[in-house]
Design a protein around this motif. Structure first.
Motif, short mmCIF file in Angstrom:
data_model
loop_
_atom_site.label_atom_id
_atom_site.label_comp_id
_atom_site.label_asym_id
_atom_site.label_seq_id
_atom_site.Cartn_x
_atom_site.Cartn_y
_atom_site.Cartn_z
N THR A 26 0.81 -1.12 0.39
CA THR A 26 0.03 0.18 0.00
C THR A 26 1.09 1.45 0.63
O THR A 26 1.93 1.40 1.02
N ALA A 57 -3.07 -3.79 -2.32
CA ALA A 57 -4.26 -3.99 -2.53
C ALA A 57 -4.94 -2.74 -2.96
O ALA A 57 -5.25 -1.51 -2.92
N TYR A 67 -8.53 3.91 3.35
CA TYR A 67 -7.30 4.84 3.37
C TYR A 67 -7.76 5.73 2.74
O TYR A 67 -7.94 5.34 1.29
N TRP A 101 -9.36 -6.51 -3.21
CA TRP A 101 -9.10 -5.96 -1.31
C TRP A 101 -11.14 -5.89 -0.78
O TRP A 101 -11.54 -4.36 -1.63
N HIS A 175 -7.37 -11.36 -1.14
CA HIS A 175 -6.65 -10.80 -0.04
C HIS A 175 -7.29 -11.11 0.81
O HIS A 175 -8.73 -10.43 1.42
N ASN A 178 -4.44 -9.32 7.03
CA ASN A 178 -4.12 -8.58 7.62
C ASN A 178 -5.47 -7.50 7.66
O ASN A 178 -5.49 -6.73 8.42
N TYR A 180 -8.35 -7.95 7.38
CA TYR A 180 -9.33 -7.20 6.01
C TYR A 180 -10.97 -7.69 6.04
O TYR A 180 -10.68 -8.80 7.44
N PHE A 234 -1.91 -7.46 13.65
CA PHE A 234 -2.38 -5.91 12.39
C PHE A 234 -3.31 -5.70 12.56
O PHE A 234 -4.35 -7.12 11.90
N MET A 268 3.21 -8.35 11.79
CA MET A 268 3.16 -6.87 11.33
C MET A 268 3.29 -6.34 13.12
O MET A 268 2.78 -5.86 12.87
N TYR A 343 4.00 5.33 2.75
CA TYR A 343 2.55 5.97 2.49
C TYR A 343 2.20 7.16 2.49
O TYR A 343 1.97 8.31 2.89
C1 8OZ Z 1 0.24 -1.27 5.58
C2 8OZ Z 1 -0.69 0.43 5.56
C3 8OZ Z 1 -1.98 0.04 4.95
C4 8OZ Z 1 -3.07 -0.77 4.73
C5 8OZ Z 1 -1.80 -4.87 4.44
C6 8OZ Z 1 -2.75 -3.30 2.72
O1 8OZ Z 1 -1.45 -4.75 5.35
C7 8OZ Z 1 -2.46 -3.45 4.11
C8 8OZ Z 1 -2.06 -2.09 4.29
C9 8OZ Z 1 -0.85 -1.76 4.80
O2 8OZ Z 1 -2.87 -5.51 3.42
#
Ligand code: 8OZ
Length: 358
Positions: A26, A57, A67, A101, A175, A178, A180, A234, A268, A343
């Motif tokens: 990202t 993503a 985001y 995503w 995806h 993480n 989502y 995360f 992460m 970012y």
């Molecule tokens: C870091 C910052 C924002 C999004 C992920 C899409 O961890 C991300 C993401 C990572 O899969």
């Protein structure tokens, strides 16, 4: 000859010159309307020597955004923008798949149509704050998706896949990692549903399998990968038995004969992680296994030589080294990545990292 990062491989129908994959990253630099723009084309083109690029993503619908400035794949302009990226990568002999995503609860009304509440399996507020156009904002309590809304989400994945193929992508990656939406269904800290999408491991895996079925029906299994992150905390997520859950996910994905399974092998951000045997997971999955998280050339080659991975995805090294493949080949030193420009922002820290040629 030993198999290493430079050995060619086919992931489903996608033939790779090397096993050095650019991880999804990202970068928050899409243009107006969340459309890929010229600097995005340049960024991916610069990295086309990767064995495979996985895009950042990419939200599949207006409700999938969480985001600022993340490029979508749900409008005509976005498809046209991505087509320029794909054409540039293909012109340099590269391969590129789009990561599909939906952020679920990791969003904020200010990022959603009509200031809607983010959606999730259950109405559980994540700890922490959302990145928005109006600065960091506390996460809100999401709205639990109704049973009769889930087919619409599955259809959004299918339509996004049609759009990705129209843009010329070599495939798509679902995806499911993480923290989502799909991961929110998989793991039990975020899924407390009482219907057939919650409770047992089989039930929590159901939405991922329905999405995979729909995406495979559009693209063909040999163009589809899935990304999971069994341990990653995360986005405020956890599971009470990750080994059982993700071994089941691998078993349940086997019949599709996917191009690959992509695994984030840790967390992460530092925190105490439960024990997990990634080799056991790898044995459960019968197709190609893509490893990711903190690998170096040496540790990646060891993982491939020992059969712990078929291909390895590199994230931060690809941010700072557009010619990472050449640098690995020559054992050349790597550029350091500047975290402050990860970012958002402009060309700086995005398309200005030097190659060995300058
Ligand atoms: C870091 C910052 C924002 C999004 C992920 C899409 O961890 C991300 C993401 C990572 O899969």
């Amino acid at each position: 000859m030993t198999t290493d990062l430079f050995s060619p491989i086919s992931l489903g129908s996608i033939s790779l010159k090397s096993r050095i994959v650019m991880a999804p990253l990202t970068r928050n630099r899409a243009g107006a309307g969340n459309v890929p723009q010229d600097i995005n084309v340049k960024y991916y083109e610069q990295r086309a020597s990767a064995g495979l690029i996985i895009t950042e993503a990419t939200p599949i619908s207006a409700m999938a955004h969480g985001y600022p400035a993340t490029p979508g794949i749900h409008s005509e302009a976005q498809v046209a923008g991505w087509k320029k990226v794909v054409d540039a990568v293909h012109a340099k002999g590269g391969k590129i798949v789009l990561q599909l995503w939906h952020v679920g609860r990791i969003s904020h009304p200010s990022l959603l149509p009509d200031n809607a509440l983010p959606v999730a399996p259950s109405a559980i507020k994540p700890a922490g704050q959302a990145f928005t156009y109006i600065g960091l904002q506390d996460f809100v309590t999401p709205r639990a998706l109704e049973l009769n809304e889930l087919p619409g989400i599955v259809e959004d994945y299918a339509q996004a896949t049609r759009n990705a193929l129209a843009a010329g992508f070599d495939g798509v990656e679902i995806h499911a990692a993480n923290g989502y939406l799909l991961d929110q269904f998989l793991r039990d800290s975020t899924n407390q549903r009482k219907d057939q999408y919650g409770g047992s491991i089989e039930n929590r895996t159901r939405l991922l399998l329905e999405v995979t079925r729909a995406v495979v029906d559009v693209a063909g299994a040999d163009k589809v990968g899935v990304r999971i992150s069994p341990l990653n905390p995360f986005n405020d997520i956890a599971d009470s038995n990750p080994q059982a859950l993700f071994n089941h996910v691998a078993d349940a994905l086997n019949p599709f004969k996917l191009a690959y399974l992509h695994v984030v092998e840790g967390g992460m951000g530092g925190s105490d992680l439960p024990p997990f045997d990634f080799l056991d997971l790898r044995k459960h999955f019968k197709g190609a296994y893509m490893a990711n998280l903190g690998y170096t050339k040496a540790t990646a080659n060891a993982a491939i030589a020992e059969g712990r991975a078929d291909v390895v995805a590199f994230g931060v090294p690809f941010i700072a080294n557009p010619d990472l493949v050449e640098r690995f080949r020559l054992d050349a030193p790597l550029n350091e990545a500047d975290q402050s420009s990860f970012y958002g922002g402009n060309e700086t820290g995005y398309i200005d990292y030097p190659t060995l040629q300058g």
